[in-house]
Design a protein around this motif. Sequence first.
Motif, PDB file in Angstrom:
ATOM      1  N   ILE A  28       0.845  -1.204   0.000  1.00  0.00           N
ATOM      2  CA  ILE A  28       0.000   0.000   0.000  1.00  0.00           C
ATOM      3  C   ILE A  28       0.875   1.247   0.000  1.00  0.00           C
ATOM      4  O   ILE A  28       0.611   2.201  -0.750  1.00  0.00           O
ATOM      5  CB  ILE A  28      -0.966  -0.015   1.202  1.00  0.00           C
ATOM      6  N   VAL A  29       1.930   1.244   0.798  1.00  0.00           N
ATOM      7  CA  VAL A  29       2.847   2.395   0.842  1.00  0.00           C
ATOM      8  C   VAL A  29       3.529   2.582  -0.518  1.00  0.00           C
ATOM      9  O   VAL A  29       3.659   3.713  -1.005  1.00  0.00           O
ATOM     10  CB  VAL A  29       3.889   2.223   1.976  1.00  0.00           C
ATOM     11  N   TRP A  47      14.398  10.168 -34.165  1.00  0.00           N
ATOM     12  CA  TRP A  47      15.400  10.232 -35.218  1.00  0.00           C
ATOM     13  C   TRP A  47      14.976  11.293 -36.224  1.00  0.00           C
ATOM     14  O   TRP A  47      13.804  11.602 -36.368  1.00  0.00           O
ATOM     15  CB  TRP A  47      15.610   8.879 -35.907  1.00  0.00           C
ATOM     16  N   ALA A  48      15.968  11.854 -36.850  1.00  0.00           N
ATOM     17  CA  ALA A  48      15.786  12.950 -37.812  1.00  0.00           C
ATOM     18  C   ALA A  48      14.969  14.052 -37.147  1.00  0.00           C
ATOM     19  O   ALA A  48      15.343  14.558 -36.107  1.00  0.00           O
ATOM     20  CB  ALA A  48      15.157  12.428 -39.096  1.00  0.00           C
ATOM     21  N   GLU A  49      13.863  14.421 -37.744  1.00  0.00           N
ATOM     22  CA  GLU A  49      13.019  15.492 -37.213  1.00  0.00           C
ATOM     23  C   GLU A  49      11.847  14.951 -36.397  1.00  0.00           C
ATOM     24  O   GLU A  49      10.966  15.711 -36.011  1.00  0.00           O
ATOM     25  CB  GLU A  49      12.484  16.347 -38.372  1.00  0.00           C
ATOM     26  N   LEU A  50      11.819  13.652 -36.153  1.00  0.00           N
ATOM     27  CA  LEU A  50      10.676  13.031 -35.477  1.00  0.00           C
ATOM     28  C   LEU A  50      10.796  13.208 -33.965  1.00  0.00           C
ATOM     29  O   LEU A  50      11.818  12.869 -33.369  1.00  0.00           O
ATOM     30  CB  LEU A  50      10.629  11.543 -35.834  1.00  0.00           C
ATOM     31  N   GLN A  51       9.740  13.739 -33.361  1.00  0.00           N
ATOM     32  CA  GLN A  51       9.692  13.935 -31.913  1.00  0.00           C
ATOM     33  C   GLN A  51       8.396  13.336 -31.373  1.00  0.00           C
ATOM     34  O   GLN A  51       7.403  13.260 -32.075  1.00  0.00           O
ATOM     35  CB  GLN A  51       9.742  15.416 -31.557  1.00  0.00           C
ATOM     36  N   ALA A  52       8.435  12.922 -30.115  1.00  0.00           N
ATOM     37  CA  ALA A  52       7.249  12.358 -29.466  1.00  0.00           C
ATOM     38  C   ALA A  52       7.083  13.014 -28.105  1.00  0.00           C
ATOM     39  O   ALA A  52       8.048  13.192 -27.362  1.00  0.00           O
ATOM     40  CB  ALA A  52       7.399  10.852 -29.306  1.00  0.00           C
ATOM     41  N   ASP A  53       5.854  13.410 -27.792  1.00  0.00           N
ATOM     42  CA  ASP A  53       5.532  13.940 -26.474  1.00  0.00           C
ATOM     43  C   ASP A  53       4.871  12.828 -25.664  1.00  0.00           C
ATOM     44  O   ASP A  53       3.915  12.200 -26.119  1.00  0.00           O
ATOM     45  CB  ASP A  53       4.585  15.139 -26.576  1.00  0.00           C
ATOM     46  N   ILE A  54       5.397  12.601 -24.468  1.00  0.00           N
ATOM     47  CA  ILE A  54       4.881  11.534 -23.609  1.00  0.00           C
ATOM     48  C   ILE A  54       4.920  12.032 -22.167  1.00  0.00           C
ATOM     49  O   ILE A  54       5.776  12.835 -21.799  1.00  0.00           O
ATOM     50  CB  ILE A  54       5.702  10.234 -23.808  1.00  0.00           C
ATOM     51  N   LYS A  55       3.996  11.576 -21.371  1.00  0.00           N
ATOM     52  CA  LYS A  55       3.974  11.955 -19.958  1.00  0.00           C
ATOM     53  C   LYS A  55       5.125  11.266 -19.222  1.00  0.00           C
ATOM     54  O   LYS A  55       5.476  10.117 -19.511  1.00  0.00           O
ATOM     55  CB  LYS A  55       2.641  11.568 -19.314  1.00  0.00           C
ATOM     56  N   LEU A  56       5.718  11.953 -18.277  1.00  0.00           N
ATOM     57  CA  LEU A  56       6.893  11.450 -17.568  1.00  0.00           C
ATOM     58  C   LEU A  56       6.632  10.129 -16.830  1.00  0.00           C
ATOM     59  O   LEU A  56       7.434   9.197 -16.959  1.00  0.00           O
ATOM     60  CB  LEU A  56       7.425  12.512 -16.597  1.00  0.00           C
ATOM     61  N   PRO A  57       5.541   9.975 -16.067  1.00  0.00           N
ATOM     62  CA  PRO A  57       5.321   8.681 -15.392  1.00  0.00           C
ATOM     63  C   PRO A  57       5.139   7.523 -16.374  1.00  0.00           C
ATOM     64  O   PRO A  57       5.579   6.406 -16.105  1.00  0.00           O
ATOM     65  CB  PRO A  57       4.055   8.902 -14.573  1.00  0.00           C
ATOM     66  N   VAL A  58       4.521   7.800 -17.525  1.00  0.00           N
ATOM     67  CA  VAL A  58       4.349   6.744 -18.529  1.00  0.00           C
ATOM     68  C   VAL A  58       5.710   6.346 -19.094  1.00  0.00           C
ATOM     69  O   VAL A  58       5.998   5.157 -19.277  1.00  0.00           O
ATOM     70  CB  VAL A  58       3.390   7.214 -19.646  1.00  0.00           C
ATOM     71  N   LEU A  59       6.548   7.331 -19.355  1.00  0.00           N
ATOM     72  CA  LEU A  59       7.896   7.055 -19.853  1.00  0.00           C
ATOM     73  C   LEU A  59       8.695   6.223 -18.841  1.00  0.00           C
ATOM     74  O   LEU A  59       9.363   5.253 -19.211  1.00  0.00           O
ATOM     75  CB  LEU A  59       8.628   8.366 -20.139  1.00  0.00           C
ATOM     76  N   LEU A  60       8.606   6.565 -17.574  1.00  0.00           N
ATOM     77  CA  LEU A  60       9.326   5.803 -16.545  1.00  0.00           C
ATOM     78  C   LEU A  60       8.798   4.377 -16.427  1.00  0.00           C
ATOM     79  O   LEU A  60       9.568   3.434 -16.223  1.00  0.00           O
ATOM     80  CB  LEU A  60       9.252   6.523 -15.206  1.00  0.00           C
ATOM     81  N   ALA A  61       7.487   4.201 -16.558  1.00  0.00           N
ATOM     82  CA  ALA A  61       6.908   2.852 -16.500  1.00  0.00           C
ATOM     83  C   ALA A  61       7.382   2.016 -17.681  1.00  0.00           C
ATOM     84  O   ALA A  61       7.730   0.831 -17.523  1.00  0.00           O
ATOM     85  CB  ALA A  61       5.391   2.933 -16.474  1.00  0.00           C
ATOM     86  N   ILE A  62       7.430   2.619 -18.867  1.00  0.00           N
ATOM     87  CA  ILE A  62       7.902   1.896 -20.051  1.00  0.00           C
ATOM     88  C   ILE A  62       9.365   1.501 -19.890  1.00  0.00           C
ATOM     89  O   ILE A  62       9.751   0.366 -20.180  1.00  0.00           O
ATOM     90  CB  ILE A  62       7.693   2.744 -21.318  1.00  0.00           C
ATOM     91  N   ILE A 101       1.528   9.326  -5.834  1.00  0.00           N
ATOM     92  CA  ILE A 101       1.910  10.709  -5.509  1.00  0.00           C
ATOM     93  C   ILE A 101       2.984  11.194  -6.482  1.00  0.00           C
ATOM     94  O   ILE A 101       2.906  12.315  -7.001  1.00  0.00           O
ATOM     95  CB  ILE A 101       2.379  10.816  -4.042  1.00  0.00           C
ATOM     96  N   PHE A 102       3.978  10.355  -6.766  1.00  0.00           N
ATOM     97  CA  PHE A 102       5.027  10.721  -7.711  1.00  0.00           C
ATOM     98  C   PHE A 102       4.442  11.005  -9.093  1.00  0.00           C
ATOM     99  O   PHE A 102       4.802  11.999  -9.749  1.00  0.00           O
ATOM    100  CB  PHE A 102       6.068   9.600  -7.805  1.00  0.00           C
ATOM    101  N   ALA A 103       3.528  10.132  -9.538  1.00  0.00           N
ATOM    102  CA  ALA A 103       2.939  10.301 -10.867  1.00  0.00           C
ATOM    103  C   ALA A 103       2.099  11.569 -10.950  1.00  0.00           C
ATOM    104  O   ALA A 103       2.164  12.295 -11.941  1.00  0.00           O
ATOM    105  CB  ALA A 103       2.100   9.081 -11.222  1.00  0.00           C
ATOM    106  N   SER A 104       1.333  11.860  -9.911  1.00  0.00           N
ATOM    107  CA  SER A 104       0.483  13.056  -9.962  1.00  0.00           C
ATOM    108  C   SER A 104       1.309  14.341  -9.879  1.00  0.00           C
ATOM    109  O   SER A 104       0.958  15.341 -10.514  1.00  0.00           O
ATOM    110  CB  SER A 104      -0.558  13.013  -8.843  1.00  0.00           C
TER     111      SER A 104
END
Length: 96
Positions: free
Chosen positions: A10-11, A32-47, A18-21
Motif C-alpha cells: 500500500i505504501v 530520429w531525424a526530425e521526429l519527436q514524441a511527447d509523452i507523460k513522464l510517469p508513462v515514460l518511466l513505466a515503459i 503521488i510521484f505520478a500526480s
Amino acid sequence: MQFLKTLFWIVVAVSIAIFASNNWSDVTLNLWAELQADIKLPVLLAILFLLGFLPTYFVMRGRIWALQRKLILAERPVVAAPPAPVAHEPQEEQAE
C-alpha cells in the motif's frame, strides 16, 4: 506478517501515485531525424522500467522452468530392465 506485507505494498502504491500526480508533465523525446514524441513522464518511466525488468524476468523464468524439468526427470523412479534370460547349454546325457 501478512499485515506488514500488505502495508508495504500500500505504501509503495501510494508513493507511486503521488510521484505520478506531481510529475504529470510532458516530456519531448527526440527520436530520429526530425521526429519527436511527447509523452507523460510517469508513462515514460513505466515503459523504461518494463524494458529493463521483463528480459531479466523472462531469463529467470526460463531457468526455473529448465531446472524444474531436470528435477522432474531426476525424481522419476528408475525402472530396472528385466534380467536377460540365461542361456542354458543342453546337458549331454551320460550313458550308464
